[in-house]
Structures are given as C-alpha cells and as structure tokens.
Design an enzyme around this catalytic site. Structure first.
Site, mmCIF file in Angstrom:
data_model
loop_
_atom_site.group_PDB
_atom_site.id
_atom_site.type_symbol
_atom_site.label_atom_id
_atom_site.label_comp_id
_atom_site.label_asym_id
_atom_site.label_seq_id
_atom_site.Cartn_x
_atom_site.Cartn_y
_atom_site.Cartn_z
ATOM 1 N N LYS A 1 86.439 12.314 44.801
ATOM 2 C CA LYS A 1 86.414 10.628 45.682
ATOM 3 C C LYS A 1 85.107 10.795 45.445
ATOM 4 O O LYS A 1 84.563 9.563 46.118
ATOM 5 C CB LYS A 1 87.522 10.503 46.776
ATOM 6 C CG LYS A 1 88.940 11.634 45.514
ATOM 7 C CD LYS A 1 90.005 10.675 46.940
ATOM 8 C CE LYS A 1 91.409 10.680 46.110
ATOM 9 N NZ LYS A 1 91.771 12.211 46.105
HETATM 10 C C1 LIG Z 1 92.591 11.559 45.009
HETATM 11 C C2 LIG Z 1 93.237 12.927 44.004
HETATM 12 C C3 LIG Z 1 93.316 13.448 43.232
HETATM 13 C C4 LIG Z 1 94.441 12.530 42.243
HETATM 14 O O1 LIG Z 1 93.353 11.581 41.894
HETATM 15 P P1 LIG Z 1 94.015 9.696 41.743
HETATM 16 O O2 LIG Z 1 93.310 9.419 41.513
HETATM 17 O O3 LIG Z 1 95.160 9.687 42.814
HETATM 18 O O4 LIG Z 1 95.042 10.216 40.366
HETATM 19 C C5 LIG Z 1 93.713 14.413 42.164
HETATM 20 N N1 LIG Z 1 92.401 16.090 43.128
HETATM 21 C C6 LIG Z 1 92.329 15.935 43.723
HETATM 22 C C7 LIG Z 1 91.781 16.900 44.748
HETATM 23 C C8 LIG Z 1 91.861 14.785 44.428
HETATM 24 O O5 LIG Z 1 91.442 14.733 46.058
#
Ligand SMILES: *Cc1c(COP(=O)(O)O)cnc(C)c1O
Length: 469
Positions: free
Chosen positions: A113
């Site tokens: 993220k």
């Molecule tokens: C947010 C997150 C996801 C999921 O991603 P999306 O964009 O919501 O599909 C998967 N793995 C981790 C470690 C995350 O922080």
C-alpha cells in the site's frame, strides 16, 4: 482526461477535482472516461526507464490537469531509494523459470500500500496548497491501511489524519508502527470494539453531510482513484523486467481483498499491456473467487478473521470498476446490478454473455487458500526458493503454483513483508522472520494513542477539539 461515475450521475471532472474525494456523489466509483492506450513501440521505448520515469509516463496520462513539471517533481521525490530501499523501487526476483516475485513491500510500512499511498500524500499536499484548502482524513484500519496512510501523510501541510483501530486487536508490530509516530497531524484513536465498529463509526461520520463539509472530512480508502492509478505503474515495470520480447504475454497473480491492486492490473491490460491472465487469489473470505468461478457475486454477512487479515473482506469495493467495463461501460446496466445487490445481497451473471467475457476477453481467473495452505506454502517457499514470504503473499504463491500453465510467464505480487505477521511465520517455520534494518527496536519505542469509546459522537467531538486546538 475527464472522470465520470460508474453509475452515470456525475458531470465530468478533472483529476485534481476527484483526487481528494471518495465515492462519486451518486454512490458510484470514479473512473476515467476512457483508457489511454500504449502501443508496443512506445512500450519498447520504456525498457530502459527508471521507476520515476515510467511512473511519469503512465500517471501523466491520467493526471492531465497537473502541469508536467510539477507532476515530475512530485513523482521524483516520492519514488526514492531512501523511501523504498533501492533504486528499483519494486525489485523482481525469479523464483524458478517462468515464476517471478514482484517485491512491493519495501516502503516505510513494509506493505504494497505504500507504493500508492506515498504518492497520494505528496499529491494531496500539492493540490491542497494550490487550492488553499485543508483536509481531515478519517479512516478505520485493522493494520496495513492505517499505517500506510499515516506514514504517507505525516508532517504534510493542510492534512490531519484521524485513524481508528480496534483497541488491543492489531499485531504488536502494526500497533508499534502506528502508535510510535509523534507527528502533530497524526491522531491514533484506539476504539473499544472490533474493526467493524471502527468502520461503522467512519460510515456514520461520512453520512453526516453537514459535519463532513464543515470540518472538511475526507478519506483515503482503497476506492481512491489516485491509489489505483499509482498501482498501474508496477504492472508495466514487472512486464518490462520479465519479458524477452515486447508483445509476449505475462500473467499476474494478486493476493486480493478489496480488488484495488488487481483492478490496477485490469487497467494496465486495457491500456494495451500484453497481460495474459489476471489471477485473483483470496483466502477463506472467497467472495471474489466464487464470483470469477461461477459468475455469482454474493456479498457475505461478515468477514471471517484469518491469518492473512488484510484480505478479510465481505465485499470487494473496487469490483464495481471492472464490472463497469464488463457491461460495456453502460452506467444504467451497472446501476441496475448495484440496485439488485443492495436489495438481495448479490447478483448473478452466470446466465449472461458477460460471464464468458470475464475470462475470454478480460483474462480473469481465480483461486483460494486456507490457513493450512498458507502454512504449507510458507514452508515450501523457504525450502524450494530459499525465501521467507508473508501469509498474504503465500496465498498468491499457492494459487500461482496451482493455476499456472505450461509455458506461461507468471508474476506473483508480494503484498507485505513477513515481519509484520510474526506469529504465523513462527507457526510455519519455527523461527521469527528476518527484520529489515531500522526496525529492530520498533516495539520498544514510546507509543502515543487515545482510547475511545465505541461511539461516533465521541469521535466527532475529538475531531472538532483537535481542529480547534
Ligand atoms: C490491502 C492488502 C491486500 C489486499 O489488497 P486489495 O487492493 O484490497 O485487493 C493484500 N495483502 C496485503 C498485505 C494488504 O495490505
């Protein structure tokens, strides 16, 4: 480029107009009115680009109302070795012939993220300054989103962040990441309740239009368009890193929750990137796997807590962007499906021609995994590839090994580093995961947070006091 709503009820707006907002006013999601296309010759010319150069080529096609010099400067100071640990930004590793791991977790909070959120922080500051405005971001987190948002917004002019988390429910590492921040524009509120309670408080506050406009309340959740667009970049980056000949196809496996990350892959494909398949990997919360297998989208009552907690979702908010394309960008048809969803908790495309298009035209496929699969895959990755992967990445690797076809080039997206989820790694490997440099004393640093009752009015009062202080 102009932006419209998937449900057809928003007059066209520019990139900077929609950047700070969440949902479109009609309840839909914001999408560009068309996708810019990249031909193979252009793609070939990008082969030697650095990450910031590539990011500029892609993001400038979407952010057309930010002057090129400003956008270039913002991108250059976002994607640095200092913030992401290497000039590669998103390094790629070959696990075995035909199978690659795209490292997306080397930013400040060690989850993918950061790649989008770090850019968003700088874009927010730029747009707010241009407009002489302020924003107060209210969010709820079970771990990864909150820390990524706080590290992106810390110290930014014109921005305050109020992050609600369930008191005592985050992993010690995640709690320390958030609560050890001392920036005066970051407020950690530990709510006496569960993650769902935190989310309900955010929803209640967002539904109060008067409060929202008076106190300039905003959000940075996964439906934010700026986040999605920043994620498109690394699909191009990975493609250029692994193909021998431009034009050959590459498939991606993406550990998914809210469908934000893989939605960026879909957009890259619509722009002309030669993507073979886009394979959705879910955990036991398999609403997306069920949809891509059966054509039936059935929202769950609530998410089950699992050992890949950042994928614990009951519905996938960004799916609406893909369905909009699937129904030929027909906002009436999209709005009809979402009315059905609101009334009955789902919709069923299995008997429509859309169902065949999902894989034949758009390349989607899916798989799921369980706690046991995760543990086995973490062990397997250690033995076979000599690496320690986190539980979310393990969900992806499990599905990649199961679904890949002979001759296919597959890139698996790594979504977090294992140190964030120490107890599951110890369960799988009998030892703690490696700690990246600079994180060895994190949990012993002083922590600062405010404990809050599970009550939206109390949170509102806290926000008002902080703004007036
Ligand atoms: C947010 C997150 C996801 C999921 O991603 P999306 O964009 O919501 O599909 C998967 N793995 C981790 C470690 C995350 O922080």
């Amino acid at each position: 480029m102009q932006y419209i709503s998937t449900r057809g009820g928003m007059p066209p707006k520019s990139f900077t107009d929609i950047l700070l907002g969440g949902l479109a006013p009609d309840g839909g999601l914001v999408v560009p009115d068309r996708y810019p296309t990249i031909d193979l010759a252009t793609l070939e010319g990008w082969r030697g680009h650095t990450y910031p150069q590539l990011a500029f080529e892609i993001i400038s096609r979407f952010a057309t109302d930010i002057p090129a010099a400003d956008l270039g400067r913002i991108i250059d100071c976002t994607y640095t070795r200092q913030a992401f640990g290497s000039d590669d930004i998103t390094p790629i590793t070959e696990l075995e012939p035909g199978l690659h791991l795209l490292g997306l977790s080397n930013g400040p909070t060690l989850a993918f993220k950061d790649v989008a959120m770090q850019l968003l922080g700088n874009l927010f500051e730029y747009v707010l300054e241009q407009r002489g405005e302020q924003i107060n971001i209210i969010g709820a987190t079970s771990g990864d989103t909150g820390s990524a948002a706080e590290y992106a917004m810390r110290g930014k002019h014109g921005v305050r962040v109020f992050m609600l988390s369930p008191h005592g429910k985050m992993s010690p590492f995640q709690r320390a990441q958030m609560f050890s921040l001392t920036d005066s524009n970051i407020y950690n509120l530990a709510v006496e309740g569960m993650f769902d309670d935190c989310q309900d408080i955010v929803k209640t506050i967002s539904a109060d239009a008067g409060f929202k406009s008076r106190y300039k309340i905003g959000a940075v959740n996964s439906i934010n368009w700026g986040r999605v667009v920043a994620q498109v970049v690394y699909y191009f980056r990975a493609y250029l890193a692994v193909v021998k000949r431009i034009g050959d196809k590459v498939s991606f496996v993406v550990p998914s929750g809210n469908f934000g990350n893989i939605c960026a892959g879909h957009i890259a494909r619509q722009m002309g990137l030669p993507i073979g398949r886009l394979i959705v990997a879910t955990n036991e919360n398999d609403v997306l796997d069920e949809f891509f297998r059966t054509g039936h989208y059935k929202v769950r009552q609530e998410a089950k807590p699992t050992s890949s907690p950042s994928m614990d979702i009951s519905k996938a908010s960004n799916l609406e962007r893909f369905i909009f394309d699937l129904v030929g960008r027909d906002a009436n048809e999209l709005a009809r499906l979402w009315r059905e969803l609101d009334q009955t908790g789902g919709f069923d495309l299995s008997q429509t021609h859309y169902f065949d298009k999902m894989d034949e035209h758009y390349g989607f496929d899916s798989g799921r995994s369980t706690h046991e699969d995760r543990i086995n895959t973490i062990q397997l990755a250690k033995q076979r590839f000599g690496i320690v992967i986190d539980p979310h990445t393990a969900d992806g690797v499990k599905v990649a090994l199961e679904r890949r076809q002979a001759g296919e080039t597959v890139v698996c997206l790594e979504t977090a580093l294992p140190v964030k989820f120490e107890s599951t790694i110890i369960e799988a490997l009998g030892e703690a995961p490696p700690r990246p440099a600079g994180f060895d004393t994190l949990e012993s640093q002083p922590q600062r947070f405010t404990q809050m009752p599970n009550d939206a009015e109390a949170v509102k009062q806290f926000v008002v006091n902080a703004i007036n202080a």
